[in-house]
Scaffold this motif. Structure first.
Motif, PDB file in Angstrom:
ATOM      1  N   ALA A   1      -5.292   5.917 -11.135  1.00 55.13           N
ATOM      2  CA  ALA A   1      -6.425   6.845 -11.098  1.00 55.13           C
ATOM      3  C   ALA A   1      -7.800   6.342 -10.603  1.00 55.13           C
ATOM      4  O   ALA A   1      -8.428   7.143  -9.991  1.00 55.13           O
TER       5      ALA A   1
ATOM      6  N   THR B   1      -7.667   5.993  -6.542  1.00 53.29           N
ATOM      7  CA  THR B   1      -7.743   7.414  -6.107  1.00 53.29           C
ATOM      8  C   THR B   1      -9.111   7.763  -6.047  1.00 53.29           C
ATOM      9  O   THR B   1      -9.685   8.240  -5.024  1.00 53.29           O
ATOM     10  N   LYS B   2      -9.798   7.647  -7.349  1.00 55.05           N
ATOM     11  CA  LYS B   2     -11.300   7.958  -7.229  1.00 55.05           C
ATOM     12  C   LYS B   2     -12.146   7.253  -6.172  1.00 55.05           C
ATOM     13  O   LYS B   2     -12.980   7.599  -5.582  1.00 55.05           O
TER      14      LYS B   2
ATOM     15  N   SER C   1      -4.615   6.596 -18.707  1.00 58.46           N
ATOM     16  CA  SER C   1      -4.135   6.130 -17.184  1.00 58.46           C
ATOM     17  C   SER C   1      -4.374   4.848 -17.069  1.00 58.46           C
ATOM     18  O   SER C   1      -4.419   4.489 -15.916  1.00 58.46           O
TER      19      SER C   1
END
Ligand SMILES: Nc1nc2c(ncn2[C@@H]2O[C@H](COP(=O)(O)OP(=O)(O)OP(=O)(O)O)[C@@H](O)[C@H]2O)c(=O)[nH]1
Ligand SMILES: [Mg+2]
Length: 319
Positions: free
Chosen positions: A36, A39-40, A237
């Motif tokens: 997570a 990705t950010k 996550s």
């Protein structure tokens, strides 16, 4: 783009960063983050590339032992710089460069500029020399969240940074508060405590920089929270989170990218900036004042004395 490749076994994958002429290793640390977070972060790098930014240089400054180096390591996802609970032996600035899909991230970690209650001018000089001819896109001013007071020393550090690199550096500033996993005192809620601590610190920063009220209104310095401890809580996550639930790594990187691309220009640390505004002209402003002072208080007075003496002198018989 200038690219130099070395054998992986010796140096890892390195690239020559055209802007700084330094070697950048592949940013492998990013893969250590939970998916997570990765990705950010990649999304944020993509946004920077859209704005035609292919590199960022972040300067990290603050008091000794507040967690500057730990924050550098947390952002990079690797132990790139030395962390120590005690004062380091050879305190000197270090620049770490990492490269990812054509984007270079440079982070300059510096030794604490306050030790034993004083601003350490020697450390500051060393930092100035290290930064010469580098362009700074973001300044991370680091302190701790779990401090309940601000004092004149805080103001002195901010003043020293401002005198060294100019007021404009703070338009590229972010206040970073470490040790953010805490239970606030006096039954304050976490957000209330954070708000009060940030308000107190920003007040000191603004007065140390000598920002005018108008300037503060038009441009407030963002404050972000960091928890470098391995005991930091995590969400579902597996991302490190603050007591208010925020995943702090993507959050600090987002603030960094916003500040890097704000309307203020990045700061080129050249000799002129280090010498201060009009170093050679310093005091020239006072010349007319000094001349006026001399005229009224020296020349005029002497003239009056001479006139008085002439009056007092006995007249010669032949006059
Ligand atoms: N619990 C907790 N400990 C931290 C945090 N950040 C740093 N530390 C600890 O604080 C100590 C000092 O951290 P450093 O990152 O070396 O601090 P620094 O500001 O780089 O110190 P100097 O370079 O000596 O000025 C170390 O023992 C770190 O493990 C944090 O957010 N939470
Ligand atoms: Mg350090």
């Amino acid at each position: 783009m200038l690219t130099v490749r070395f054998r992986r076994s010796t140096l890892g994958r390195m690239r020559l960063s055209p802007k700084l002429g330094s070697m950048a290793r592949e940013w492998t640390g990013i893969q250590q983050f939970p998916l997570a977070t990765q990705t950010k972060l990649l999304e944020l790098l993509g946004k920077l590339k859209e704005k035609e930014r292919d590199s960022l240089t972040i300067l990290v400054m603050g008091k000794g032992g507040v967690g500057k180096s730990s924050t550098v390591n947390s952002i990079l996802g690797e132990r790139a710089v030395a962390v120590s609970a005690f004062q380091s032996d050879v305190p000197r600035p270090v620049m770490v460069s990492r490269e990812r899909s054509g984007f270079t991230l440079n982070i300059i970690d510096t030794p604490g500029i306050v030790e034993g209650g004083y601003v350490n001018d020697q450390a500051l000089d060393l930092i100035k020399r290290f930064l010469l001819n580098k362009t700074i896109d973001v300044l991370l001013y680091v302190d701790r969240l779990d401090a309940y007071r601000v004092d004149n020393l805080d103001r002195q550090i901010v003043k020293a940074i401002t005198e060294s690199f100019g007021k404009e550096m703070w338009h590229k500033g972010v206040v970073v508060l470490t040790h953010a996993q805490l239970t606030p005192p006096d039954c304050l809620s976490y957000d209330e405590f954070f708000a009060r601590r940030s308000e107190a610190l920003l007040k000191v920063v603004n007065s140390g920089v000598r920002f005018k009220k108008r300037e503060i209104k038009g441009h407030s310095i963002p404050v972000v929270l960091v928890e470098n401890s391995s005991r930091c809580n995590k969400n579902d996550s597996d991302e490190k989170i603050l007591p208010n639930g925020t995943a702090w790594i993507p959050s600090i990187v987002e603030t960094i990218t916003k500040v890097a691309t704000n309307e203020s220009k990045s700061i080129l640390v050249d000799q002129k900036l280090i010498d201060g505004p009009n170093a050679n002209d310093r005091g020239k402003l006072f010349i007319p004042l000094i001349l006026a002072f001399q005229y009224f208080f020296v020349v005029k007075r002497v003239q009056n004395w001479i006139a008085d003496d002439i009056k007092k002198e006995p007249k010669s018989p032949w006059e």
